[in-house]
Enzyme design. Sequence first.
Site, PDB file in Angstrom:
ATOM      1  N   ASP A 173       6.958  -4.680  13.517  1.00 28.49           N
ATOM      2  CA  ASP A 173       7.656  -3.388  13.569  1.00 28.49           C
ATOM      3  C   ASP A 173       7.787  -2.885  15.003  1.00 28.49           C
ATOM      4  O   ASP A 173       8.793  -2.289  15.377  1.00 28.49           O
ATOM      5  CB  ASP A 173       6.992  -2.349  12.659  1.00 28.49           C
ATOM      6  CG  ASP A 173       5.513  -2.184  12.940  1.00 28.49           C
ATOM      7  OD1 ASP A 173       4.927  -3.081  13.575  1.00 28.49           O
ATOM      8  OD2 ASP A 173       4.942  -1.166  12.525  1.00 28.49           O
ATOM      9  N   ASP A 179       0.813  -1.212   0.000  1.00 25.49           N
ATOM     10  CA  ASP A 179       0.000   0.000   0.000  1.00 25.49           C
ATOM     11  C   ASP A 179       0.847   1.263   0.000  1.00 25.49           C
ATOM     12  O   ASP A 179       0.500   2.264   0.593  1.00 25.49           O
ATOM     13  CB  ASP A 179      -0.980  -0.007   1.178  1.00 25.49           C
ATOM     14  CG  ASP A 179      -0.285  -0.283   2.493  1.00 25.49           C
ATOM     15  OD1 ASP A 179       0.958  -0.400   2.484  1.00 25.49           O
ATOM     16  OD2 ASP A 179      -0.960  -0.388   3.521  1.00 25.49           O
TER      17      ASP A 179
END
Lengths: 461, 659
Positions: B470, B389
Amino acid sequence: MQKINKNVVLALLSLTSLVFLLFQLYYYRFYLSQKNGAVFSKVRGSQSGQDSTRWHVVRKFLGLISSHNIPVYLVDPLILGLVDKDIEQIRSSPDGPSPECKYFCAPRDFTTFALLDKTWKHEVGLFRTAEKMGFQWLKIINKDPRLDGMDDLSGIEIPLHYIFKLASHAIHLVVFYERSGNYLWHGPLRLKQHTDRKFVPFRKLHFGRYPGAYEKPELLHVSIDDLKVQIPKNPSSFLEEMSHSRFLECRYKEARAFFQLYPDDSSLDAVEFRKKAKSLLHLAALTLNNLGVKFWLSSGTCLGWYRQCNVIPHSKDVDLGVFIRDYKADIIPAFQKAGLPLKHKFGKVDDSLELSFQGEDDVKLDIFFFYEEDDHMWNGGTQAKSGKKFKYLFPKFTLCWTEFVELKVHVPCETLQYVEANYGPDWKVPVKTWDWKSSPSNVQYNGVWPVDEWDDVIQIY
Amino acid sequence: MDEWKPNPVIKPHKKRSWYLAWKYKLMNQRALRKLCQTGAVLFLLVTVIVNIKLILDTRRAAYAEEEESAQDYDDEMLNVEVPRHPVNSKKVLDVEVYSSRSKVYVAVDGTTVLEDEAREQGRGIHVIVLNQATGHVMAKRVFDTYSPHEDEAMVLFLNMVARGRILIFTVKDEGSFHLKDTAKNVLKSLGSQVAPFLSWRDMWTFVGKKGGEVYGEKHAKSPALSTWGDPVLLKTEVHLTSVEDAECHWPDTELNRRRKRFCSKVEGYGSVCSCKDPTPIEFNPDPLKENKVFNVPVAVIAGNRPNYLYRMLRSLLSAQGVNPQMITVFIDGYYEEPMDVVELFGLSGIQHTPISIKNARVSQHYKASLTATFNLFPDAKFAVVLEEDLDISVDFFSFLSQSIHLLEEDESLYCISAWNDQGYEHTAEDPSLLYRVETMPGLGWVLRKNLYKDELEPKWPTPEKLWDWDMWMRMPEQRKGRECIIPDISRSYHFGIVGLNMNGYFHEAYFKKHKFNTVPNVQLKNVESLRKDAYETEILRLLGEAEVLDHSKNPCEDSFVPDTEGRVYVMFIRMEQEADFTTWTQLAKCLRIWDLDVRGNHKGLWRLFRKKNHFLVVGVPASPYSSKKPSSVTPIYMEPPAKEEGAVAVPAVAAAEQT
């Protein structure tokens, strides 16, 4: 009248038989030429035809791939063998015209070339052009072993071999892949069910019976028989390498099954030990390779590779095997120079030699030297405090390449027998307490070192 | 054989006299004649036997050959071909469409191609596109036209569908509340009689060909505001056309063959499948001079958002210096359509069996993708990690090529990222400027192989740990004080609105206004000053030249920063210890930048732009740069709004949002 009739019958019979004879001859020849074009090369006239066919097919193929900018190099053992005899001359005059067709006309069924996968883009255009030029081609694909260690990835089959056929000659193009461990790998040639088994006599191919591992070759541009090709810079060492190139893939599927039963130890200690063992193994491999000493993964390290494709976290050391005939006195100084001091030395070159080097943080590198007998191999062990000798017997084995912790290393090709000899039929079950004097199933008591030799055969630092 | 040589029986009539003489002679020598006869017969027999044997032999040899060659070279796995569905030669499709409050389904020739009866899901208008020649489903969408703007998306989608395709519509629950006139007109132009009058909680089904006939329509009106219309079931027949008619006639090239394969399978990609003037699928951007990242593998992490992937790959392949051969798309799950997109662009794609759920699934997918990348490119020292994205800036590779040597040489670096968390339209200005930050932004970044292989891979969170990869990478145990290099103006743009941690509101608030570089070939400034020690010198120089702002003013006010351009200003905020971000968070809020957790700091210093002036924020006394504060200045303290007690959890939750 009757007699004449008899003769007519006779004549007719002999006529038939002659026809049969001719047919027989024709059929035999047809069969042979199909099976092996070289058999009738003794017949004059047909020889130059056959020979130049080979040359022409190779020339066409080289034209095809150069028009698509695909860098291939010659790996054909027959031709490289011939080239090797004249290598000096070929090197010195890389562009000279040649008076006769000496190499590419030599009788054979195939000419084998190699292609580095990363140097081309898998264009479909190549095959269209090939078809236009009259080539029939066959592509052999299979699973990508570089992703085999990861069961959950899919959709990846890679081309391993191509065969281009024109007239009575075929080009075998072997695709080499770069793998972790800085080496090249080519896959086995396995036909899928619907493939044409008679496309070429597959058994005669020089590459593909087993997968193979090679060093990255240095290449040389040469012109032989008026054709410009790339060849390995040193054909004889390439041929030597080729004869020992068999590669074993780790048994990832079984390793996964193993971890299903015995979940992997992912504690910080285990991670740390694996990291240290890996770097120790890398250092050892570098040192031994520089000396030109052939070695393989032995004992626990070999078991780790075979059973779980990884270092066994509770094994606490790294074990290597070396044939005693490859022993060099330089080994000890070389390791010391590499930062691995000698920890102990047991036995002597004639008997039961074993070296131990101290790696970083208590990780030990053991090198066992193997002695070859008529029907078995063995290595020795020594108990320092008592001077007792032990002998570990193994069935005879040969060496294959494999990849382990991003390293191209040797393992016994007959790994199962090797591991079973060492660890018994229950090698699949992890054992945390291991006594090297009694646990192995192949251990034999081998007497005691004479006391006067102890200073020599039991050295501890 | 020798015996026969003198026997020229073959053509007797031509040599009659000789033959007669010979015959006469023979007749006189009975014994010889007998012998010859027996010999001949014997020879004949032998010949026949030999012949037969030879034939048998060669047969056997041929078989043996066959078996031999098969033996060693047979694939152990029997690749049994999965029997394909018989080619549908039928010319007519039976279509069934059902619309109701709680369930919708569509069946084509008895096969259910859509079924949705999940609670509180799938509200709105479901659209299915069928290939008019094969009857295959080419696209499936649902537009929640109860909510605003979804009707616009539907119009956009319907306009992209090629003429001649078969469209099937059905409403679940409610589909009219935000269905505006534009959308109604589009539906009307498709032949619907009911759509213009579709109202609150009506049930509706419609089957028609785009730009052609209507195959059926059914409608059930809702009798009252509080109730739904009765369920409707539409059964109709659709006549298939020939394959020829359904395809475009592009010139026969390799690219168009890929295009054809793609366009006959899926719908909703607009001009890439346009017959007249299709948009290119090969971009050939300018190569970079001295491209240091040409041989760095690029891993694109994807899920099942094929339209996103399409947009992402277009921008990636248009970036200067891209090397398509190094790109691998990793798809989490066995989704066909993303793979179709990957193949359209001629890239390689790998599907990954989903492991675990939610965040852990993403995390496992990342691990598998990274491991596979380094296995496939064993020479690589780095990998570029992208997500489906993201838009990729035209100078993405140029930016990396100029900075990647730092990652190789400076051990104190953790990554290079294309994303500046604080780089919004109003806070980023200089495309040639780089920062060092203590946080890992992700969203288009470079990972060093040895960092992955030696540190991250062995410790990667296992599937049962529902962690974000992350967040895990940002933890001090992993980061170990190392920093990332980021640009002032981001080289990637996060356009994803649908996602695990993403929704429209969130995207609008935090991502939409992010600045994105569109200038090609930006020459980066002072790359060498990004090294650990050089950067400190650089910061001290900047602080030395910076003008201290008037701390009596409200830092949220625009007037806090003078109306100048190109100056350097500094302000000091209160920051009691390293982890005290109270004032910073309030400041970030009023500056309308990322405030959900702390990003973009370097030793208690933040760098951004305000009104085209470089604007430095120093946290006092925690920051080592506090010494630069004039003693007369009191650091600004901003109190969090009192009622936000319950919102303490917000940063923790939202911190994950950026994946």
